[in-house]
Design a protein around this motif. Structure first.
Motif, PDB file in Angstrom:
ATOM      1  N   ALA A 184      16.011  71.677 -32.178  1.00 25.43           N
ATOM      2  CA  ALA A 184      15.131  70.688 -31.567  1.00 25.43           C
ATOM      3  C   ALA A 184      14.516  69.783 -32.627  1.00 25.43           C
ATOM      4  O   ALA A 184      14.410  68.563 -32.445  1.00 25.43           O
ATOM      5  CB  ALA A 184      14.036  71.395 -30.769  1.00 25.43           C
ATOM      6  N   ALA A 185      14.118  70.363 -33.763  1.00 21.57           N
ATOM      7  CA  ALA A 185      13.556  69.562 -34.844  1.00 21.57           C
ATOM      8  C   ALA A 185      14.591  68.598 -35.411  1.00 21.57           C
ATOM      9  O   ALA A 185      14.287  67.451 -35.742  1.00 21.57           O
ATOM     10  CB  ALA A 185      13.031  70.478 -35.951  1.00 21.57           C
ATOM     11  N   GLN A 186      15.829  69.062 -35.489  1.00 20.96           N
ATOM     12  CA  GLN A 186      16.893  68.203 -35.998  1.00 20.96           C
ATOM     13  C   GLN A 186      17.139  67.032 -35.053  1.00 20.96           C
ATOM     14  O   GLN A 186      17.295  65.884 -35.475  1.00 20.96           O
ATOM     15  CB  GLN A 186      18.165  69.028 -36.184  1.00 20.96           C
ATOM     16  CG  GLN A 186      19.303  68.270 -36.836  1.00 20.96           C
ATOM     17  CD  GLN A 186      20.504  69.174 -37.105  1.00 20.96           C
ATOM     18  OE1 GLN A 186      20.420  70.377 -36.941  1.00 20.96           O
ATOM     19  NE2 GLN A 186      21.598  68.576 -37.513  1.00 20.96           N
ATOM     20  N   GLU A 187      17.165  67.299 -33.751  1.00 19.86           N
ATOM     21  CA  GLU A 187      17.362  66.223 -32.773  1.00 19.86           C
ATOM     22  C   GLU A 187      16.199  65.242 -32.792  1.00 19.86           C
ATOM     23  O   GLU A 187      16.386  64.031 -32.652  1.00 19.86           O
ATOM     24  CB  GLU A 187      17.550  66.834 -31.388  1.00 19.86           C
ATOM     25  CG  GLU A 187      18.843  67.648 -31.243  1.00 19.86           C
ATOM     26  CD  GLU A 187      18.924  68.349 -29.904  1.00 19.86           C
ATOM     27  OE1 GLU A 187      17.928  68.286 -29.150  1.00 19.86           O
ATOM     28  OE2 GLU A 187      19.993  68.931 -29.607  1.00 19.86           O
ATOM     29  N   ALA A 188      14.976  65.777 -32.949  1.00 18.73           N
ATOM     30  CA  ALA A 188      13.813  64.890 -33.006  1.00 18.73           C
ATOM     31  C   ALA A 188      13.881  63.982 -34.228  1.00 18.73           C
ATOM     32  O   ALA A 188      13.529  62.801 -34.166  1.00 18.73           O
ATOM     33  CB  ALA A 188      12.529  65.714 -33.030  1.00 18.73           C
ATOM     34  N   GLY A 189      14.341  64.523 -35.352  1.00 21.33           N
ATOM     35  CA  GLY A 189      14.463  63.716 -36.547  1.00 21.33           C
ATOM     36  C   GLY A 189      15.504  62.616 -36.395  1.00 21.33           C
ATOM     37  O   GLY A 189      15.310  61.497 -36.849  1.00 21.33           O
ATOM     38  N   VAL A 190      16.609  62.934 -35.728  1.00 22.39           N
ATOM     39  CA  VAL A 190      17.644  61.916 -35.496  1.00 22.39           C
ATOM     40  C   VAL A 190      17.118  60.817 -34.599  1.00 22.39           C
ATOM     41  O   VAL A 190      17.357  59.619 -34.808  1.00 22.39           O
ATOM     42  CB  VAL A 190      18.893  62.577 -34.889  1.00 22.39           C
ATOM     43  CG1 VAL A 190      19.900  61.523 -34.471  1.00 22.39           C
ATOM     44  CG2 VAL A 190      19.525  63.535 -35.891  1.00 22.39           C
ATOM     45  N   ALA A 191      16.358  61.209 -33.546  1.00 25.72           N
ATOM     46  CA  ALA A 191      15.828  60.210 -32.623  1.00 25.72           C
ATOM     47  C   ALA A 191      14.804  59.310 -33.307  1.00 25.72           C
ATOM     48  O   ALA A 191      14.686  58.123 -32.981  1.00 25.72           O
ATOM     49  CB  ALA A 191      15.199  60.907 -31.416  1.00 25.72           C
ATOM     50  N   ALA A 192      14.050  59.859 -34.249  1.00 25.86           N
ATOM     51  CA  ALA A 192      13.017  59.085 -34.921  1.00 25.86           C
ATOM     52  C   ALA A 192      13.567  58.205 -36.035  1.00 25.86           C
ATOM     53  O   ALA A 192      12.840  57.372 -36.569  1.00 25.86           O
ATOM     54  CB  ALA A 192      11.951  60.015 -35.498  1.00 25.86           C
TER      55      ALA A 192
END
Length: 368
Positions: free
Chosen positions: A315-323
């Motif tokens: 989830a943290a990895q996906e959030a970083g990609v989205a940001a």
């Protein structure tokens, strides 16, 4: 469904148990060898497996797996044939050995033959310059090879044989080797019965015997001093040497107390631990509840929290990609058309002024 057997999972737990509970991530290197023993390379599934059992994210595991060349990132043959092409072996014919194998096997660097038997690679150094040119098969040495000898070795491997290395234990497949690198014994009958140092490595010993050179005598029962004892002895020796060099104090000079010299009445307090700078730096970067108190008074020691779950890391990895969206096609600052036109006009104006000045100077020269 997982590609890894229950035996692999049991061995993974055994590897992790070798390390302290708060240092379990140190088990990553042998775990990568373990998954390579299962599939013949470190696959994406192997990276996921290591991340899950250690509570890491896949990026952390992948960073280690891509750093070391011993971890293969695509399917590798049963036998990894490495030919040294560095300076010493190259001068002795290593490049010719490699080129001959490339032509004979029909593969290049880091490529595998169609039968899945041989993966060929050129190595920068195999740490055996006194035996050059050298070739290894799954990290077992074949010393002083020539092109035809190297071809004979790979042909025997493709035919199902296992030629005897010049030095070391009996030859095994890459998967069997990975199990050993993970920290488990080779269970084959007589697997470690062969080997021994070669004559080139023993040459220094032979010369020492011939000329009567030997190391000073040493009593193995002599107790080894601790670091604190060694430091104390060194400090005493240094104090004696300084006392012998220092001149005698003048009789009229009054003795000065340490607190008067420094202006402080606080007693001297030794550092809470007596560790090397390397250990201290490592503990500062990765502190935990067991880390000794730092020298700075009042410093709070951070404590490691629970290891992140794999889903949290994802989830943290996906959030970083989205940001962090990918860069667009916009031009960088300073590329606007207006700024370019303005700069061009200013440059033309400066050129015109310089040209006019030159014409006036020229005319004055003619008049003179």
């Amino acid at each position: 469904m997982s590609v890894f057997t229950e035996e692999t999972r049991v061995r993974a737990r055994e590897i992790i148990a070798r390390y302290p509970a708060d240092r379990s991530r140190s088990a990553l290197l042998p775990l990568l060898h373990l998954v390579q023993a299962e599939e013949g390379y470190v696959s994406p599934a192997g990276v996921t497996f290591c991340a899950e059992v250690l509570g890491l994210n896949k990026a952390q595991v992948g960073a280690v797996a891509t750093f070391y060349t011993m971890y293969k990132r695509r399917p590798t043959g049963d036998y990894l044939v490495s030919v040294c092409t560095n300076t010493m072996c190259n001068v002795l014919g290593g490049q010719e050995v490699y080129d001959t194998l490339v032509e004979h096997l029909g593969v290049g660097h880091d490529e595998t033959t169609a039968d899945g038997k041989i993966t060929l690679e050129h190595a920068e150094c195999l740490a055996a310059c006194d035996y050059g040119p050298v070739m290894t098969v799954n990290y077992d040495f074949f010393d002083g090879v020539d092109p035809q000898g190297a071809v004979g070795v790979v042909d025997e491997l493709r035919a199902g044989g296992r030629p005897m290395p010049t030095r070391g234990a009996r030859l095994c497949t890459l998967k069997e080797m990975a199990v050993q690198l993970a920290g488990f014994a080779d269970e084959r009958d007589g697997a470690v019965a062969d080997g021994g140092p070669g004559e080139a490595t023993l040459r220094g010993l032979r010369l020492a015997e011939r000329h009567g050179i030997a190391a000073p005598g040493y009593d193995p029962k002599t107790p080894i001093r601790s670091k604190a004892e060694a430091d104390r002895a060194a400090a005493e020796a240094k104090a004696k040497a300084e006392a012998a060099k220092a001149p005698a104090p003048a009789p009229s000079a009054p003795a000065v107390k340490p607190e008067q010299a420094t202006g402080s009445t606080a007693p001297d307090v030794k550092a809470p631990d007596d560790k090397s700078p390397q250990v201290r730096t490592a503990e500062t970067r990765q502190p935990d509840a067991a880390t000794a108190v730092p020298d700075a008074p009042g410093t709070r020691i951070p404590t490691d929290g629970p290891p992140p779950a794999s889903r949290d890391a994802q989830a943290a990895q996906e959030a970083g990609v989205a940001a962090n969206p990918p860069a667009g096609d916009g031009k960088p600052a300073g590329d606007e058309a207006g700024a370019q036109e303005r700069n061009l006009k200013e440059a033309e104006a400066e050129t015109g002024a310089a040209g006019a000045g030159s014409a006036v100077a020229s005319e004055r020269g003619v008049q003179k």
